[in-house]
Design an enzyme around this catalytic site. Structure first.
Site, short mmCIF file in Angstrom:
data_model
loop_
_atom_site.label_atom_id
_atom_site.label_comp_id
_atom_site.label_asym_id
_atom_site.label_seq_id
_atom_site.Cartn_x
_atom_site.Cartn_y
_atom_site.Cartn_z
N CYS A 12 0.85 -1.20 0.00
CA CYS A 12 0.00 0.00 0.00
C CYS A 12 0.89 1.25 0.00
O CYS A 12 0.76 2.13 0.83
CB CYS A 12 -0.92 -0.02 1.23
SG CYS A 12 -2.28 1.14 1.10
N GLY A 13 1.80 1.27 -0.96
CA GLY A 13 2.71 2.41 -1.09
C GLY A 13 2.16 3.37 -2.15
O GLY A 13 0.96 3.62 -2.21
N VAL A 15 1.68 3.05 -5.40
CA VAL A 15 0.67 2.47 -6.29
C VAL A 15 -0.49 1.87 -5.48
O VAL A 15 -1.66 2.13 -5.76
CB VAL A 15 1.31 1.38 -7.21
CG1 VAL A 15 0.25 0.77 -8.11
CG2 VAL A 15 2.44 1.98 -8.02
N GLU A 189 14.95 9.07 -7.67
CA GLU A 189 15.00 8.59 -6.29
C GLU A 189 16.35 8.94 -5.67
O GLU A 189 17.31 9.27 -6.40
CB GLU A 189 14.84 7.07 -6.29
CG GLU A 189 13.60 6.64 -7.05
CD GLU A 189 12.90 5.47 -6.40
OE1 GLU A 189 13.41 4.93 -5.43
OE2 GLU A 189 11.82 5.13 -6.91
N ASP A 200 15.87 -0.47 -14.89
CA ASP A 200 14.41 -0.39 -14.97
C ASP A 200 13.94 -0.54 -16.44
O ASP A 200 13.04 -1.33 -16.74
CB ASP A 200 13.96 0.96 -14.38
CG ASP A 200 12.49 1.22 -14.54
OD1 ASP A 200 11.70 0.72 -13.71
OD2 ASP A 200 12.10 1.92 -15.51
N LYS A 204 11.73 -3.65 -18.48
CA LYS A 204 10.56 -3.40 -19.32
C LYS A 204 10.80 -3.88 -20.76
O LYS A 204 9.89 -4.43 -21.40
CB LYS A 204 10.24 -1.91 -19.30
CG LYS A 204 9.76 -1.44 -17.92
CD LYS A 204 9.79 0.07 -17.80
CE LYS A 204 9.28 0.51 -16.43
NZ LYS A 204 9.50 1.95 -16.19
N1 NAP Z 1 5.62 4.05 -8.24
C1 NAP Z 1 5.37 4.02 -9.55
O1 NAP Z 1 5.18 5.05 -10.18
C2 NAP Z 1 5.29 2.70 -10.27
C3 NAP Z 1 4.97 2.69 -11.64
C4 NAP Z 1 4.86 1.46 -12.30
C5 NAP Z 1 5.09 0.28 -11.61
N2 NAP Z 1 5.43 0.34 -10.28
C6 NAP Z 1 5.65 -0.93 -9.58
O2 NAP Z 1 4.66 -1.08 -8.58
C7 NAP Z 1 5.19 -1.81 -7.49
C8 NAP Z 1 5.00 -0.99 -6.21
O3 NAP Z 1 5.69 0.24 -6.34
P1 NAP Z 1 5.46 1.43 -5.31
O4 NAP Z 1 6.14 2.61 -5.89
O5 NAP Z 1 4.02 1.54 -4.92
O6 NAP Z 1 6.32 0.90 -4.04
P2 NAP Z 1 6.32 1.48 -2.57
O7 NAP Z 1 5.76 2.85 -2.51
O8 NAP Z 1 7.70 1.26 -2.02
O9 NAP Z 1 5.30 0.51 -1.79
C9 NAP Z 1 5.62 -0.81 -1.46
C10 NAP Z 1 4.57 -1.32 -0.50
O10 NAP Z 1 4.83 -2.70 -0.23
C11 NAP Z 1 4.78 -2.92 1.18
N3 NAP Z 1 5.67 -4.03 1.51
C12 NAP Z 1 6.99 -4.10 1.35
N4 NAP Z 1 7.45 -5.30 1.78
C13 NAP Z 1 6.36 -6.00 2.21
C14 NAP Z 1 6.15 -7.28 2.76
N5 NAP Z 1 7.18 -8.10 2.94
N6 NAP Z 1 4.89 -7.66 3.07
C15 NAP Z 1 3.86 -6.82 2.88
N7 NAP Z 1 3.98 -5.58 2.35
C16 NAP Z 1 5.22 -5.18 2.04
C17 NAP Z 1 5.23 -1.62 1.80
O11 NAP Z 1 4.73 -1.55 3.12
P3 NAP Z 1 5.01 -0.28 4.07
O12 NAP Z 1 4.32 0.88 3.40
O13 NAP Z 1 4.37 -0.63 5.34
O14 NAP Z 1 6.49 -0.14 4.12
C18 NAP Z 1 4.57 -0.61 0.86
O15 NAP Z 1 3.26 -0.35 1.25
C19 NAP Z 1 6.66 -2.10 -7.84
O16 NAP Z 1 6.75 -3.36 -8.45
C20 NAP Z 1 6.98 -1.03 -8.86
O17 NAP Z 1 8.01 -1.41 -9.75
C21 NAP Z 1 5.53 1.50 -9.60
#
Ligand code: NAP
Length: 430
Positions: A12-13, A15, A189, A200, A204
């Protein structure tokens, strides 16, 4: 089946929180489109205290228990990384649940095994959000274009590097300065390695090539170069020949005497400003597809960010939920063509080379001879300056990449060449 379809949200980050907002805020609309109400069964995170906006009864740190719960129908994986995401997906498949993921790293690393596990379990694995965020490109490759023969995909699939290169072109800044600005504005980042070094984009590219050419391609098969070596001089030289510099993910089918192969690479390249990809500025993404019957197609939009990525995740969620309603998974992904992956050294490319030389009789001939020795033919040569400050700008025709890089190494050793000031591959020039 009458009750609501229940979704386990893993992560729940950036995305996941956007997905959750839509799932909760537009549950009625989504339910109407699916044909059955949809409901969040639980949200797995690492640190529950960091999620005050999520109803406490939904939060759990035990993602595995959530995935395998009897009342969970579908799983959305937006944790990212390899583990525990892979084990959680496999557990979901084993329990007969379809998975929607945004995880490019995992799909590029282990897509074949994951697809096989999903097919064995008779469930869906969709990951539109893994490539180019909001832009629908994987479904077009899997479905709309599956009757055509694809020859080439060229993508700008990393917003961070596109932002940096766009700023270098706009301001004349060097890489370091543009990266610092991108970091300050939140486009890069704190550790920009995955973006800047092309990891990255390579993940893709592997996913795009696998779907386009019905061939298993993993991130390890992708030739990868980042943008940290791109200089302000490279960008200025590109402008002088009517080009701009982009980090490109290039997937192509290369005909050969022993049959076709696929070449998949990520590297910075000059493209003409008239090319549709040249106008993709800032953090935007675009994917340019060439197919035998369809011709050229361009997909453009936001490649990252919570809401845009959530759009792709939710599109997949509705698709897999509809399949669940009909009781059969959608079409899987095949690797039937199983084409060989061509090494970069044998992949045909074109180079732009800028050399500082002494403007003396015989120098141009000696430089041209070095290209000929390596069997590289020259498309254009331009000389600027005179005397000790002469610059030769050479654009080659297409040749195996190894021949081009060997030519550059040889040029660096020539006494008449004071310095090789810019070397970049060129794409899309006629
Ligand atoms: N961000 C983008 O713009 C974007 C775009 C396209 C694709 N993606 C892909 O989407 C995915 C998520 O990206 P994001 O940016 O949303 O990542 P993020 O903000 O780092 O969120 C990751 C989430 O996963 C949770 N998490 C981590 N380890 C865990 C575990 N062992 N058990 C349960 N929950 C766990 C974290 O919990 P906590 O919050 O409690 O730490 C957090 O809520 C990735 O694969 C990324 O490549 C992202």
């Amino acid at each position: 089946m009458t009750g609501p379809l229940k979704v386990a949200l893993l992560g729940c980050g950036t995305v996941g929180s956007a997905v959750l907002r839509v799932l909760q805020g537009q549950a009625d609309e989504l339910g109407a489109r699916i044909g059955r109400p949809v409901e969040v069964a639980g949200v797995a995170v690492r640190r529950p205290a960091h999620h005050p906006d999520v109803p406490a009864h939904l939060l759990t740190t035990d993602a595995h228990a959530l995935v395998t719960r009897d009342d969970v129908d579908l799983v959305v994986e937006v944790i990212g990384g390899i583990e525990p995401a892979r084990s959680l997906m496999l557990a979901a498949f084993e329990a007969g649940k379809s998975v929607v993921s945004a995880n490019k790293a995992l799909l590029a690393d282990d897509g074949v095994a994951l697809h096989a596990a999903a097919a064995k379990a008779g469930v869906d694995l969709h990951y539109e959000a893994a490539v180019a965020g909001a832009i629908p490109i994987l479904r077009p490759l899997r479905e709309s274009l599956v009757g055509d023969q694809l020859s080439r995909i060229v993508g700008i699939v990393n917003g961070t590097t596109n932002y940096i290169l766009s700023r270098m072109a706009e301001t004349g800044a060097g890489f370091g300065e543009a990266l610092a600005e991108a970091t300050e504005l939140g486009y890069a980042e704190a550790d920009p390695t995955a973006d800047v070094d092309g990891f990255d984009a390579a993940a893709k590219a592997a996913i795009l090539a696998s779907l386009a050419f019905h061939t298993p391609v993993s991130a390890a098969d992708v030739h990868r170069e980042g943008i940290s070596t791109v200089t302000a001089t490279d960008v200025a030289r590109a402008a002088e020949i009517g080009c701009t510099v982009k980090l490109l993910a290039i997937c192509e089918r290369v005909p050969g005497e022993d049959g076709d192969s696929v070449a998949v690479r990520v590297h910075p390249a000059m493209i003409p400003t008239s090319h549709p990809l040249a106008s993709v500025g800032g953090a935007f993404n675009a994917v340019f597809v060439e197919a035998e019957a369809a011709g050229q197609l361009m997909f453009y939009g936001q490649g990252a960010g919570g809401e845009p990525t959530a759009s792709a995740v939710l599109g997949d969620l509705v698709a897999v939920a509809r399949n669940r309603m009909t009781g059969a998974p959608g079409p899987g992904v095949t690797g039937y063509a199983n084409l060989a992956v061509r090494p970069m050294a044998e992949t045909p490319t074109r180079y732009h080379v800028s050399l500082d030389v002494a403007d003396k009789p015989g120098v141009l001939a000696a430089v041209a001879q070095e290209f000929a020795t390596h069997d590289v033919s020259i498309s254009t040569v331009r000389q600027t300056g005179r005397g000790d400050a002469a610059t030769l700008v050479i654009v080659t025709h297409s040749a195996p990449d190894a021949a081009l890089s060997a030519t550059i190494s040889a040029l660096r050793e020539m006494p008449a060449v004071r310095g090789v000031t810019s070397v970049l591959r060129v794409e899309g020039l006629s």
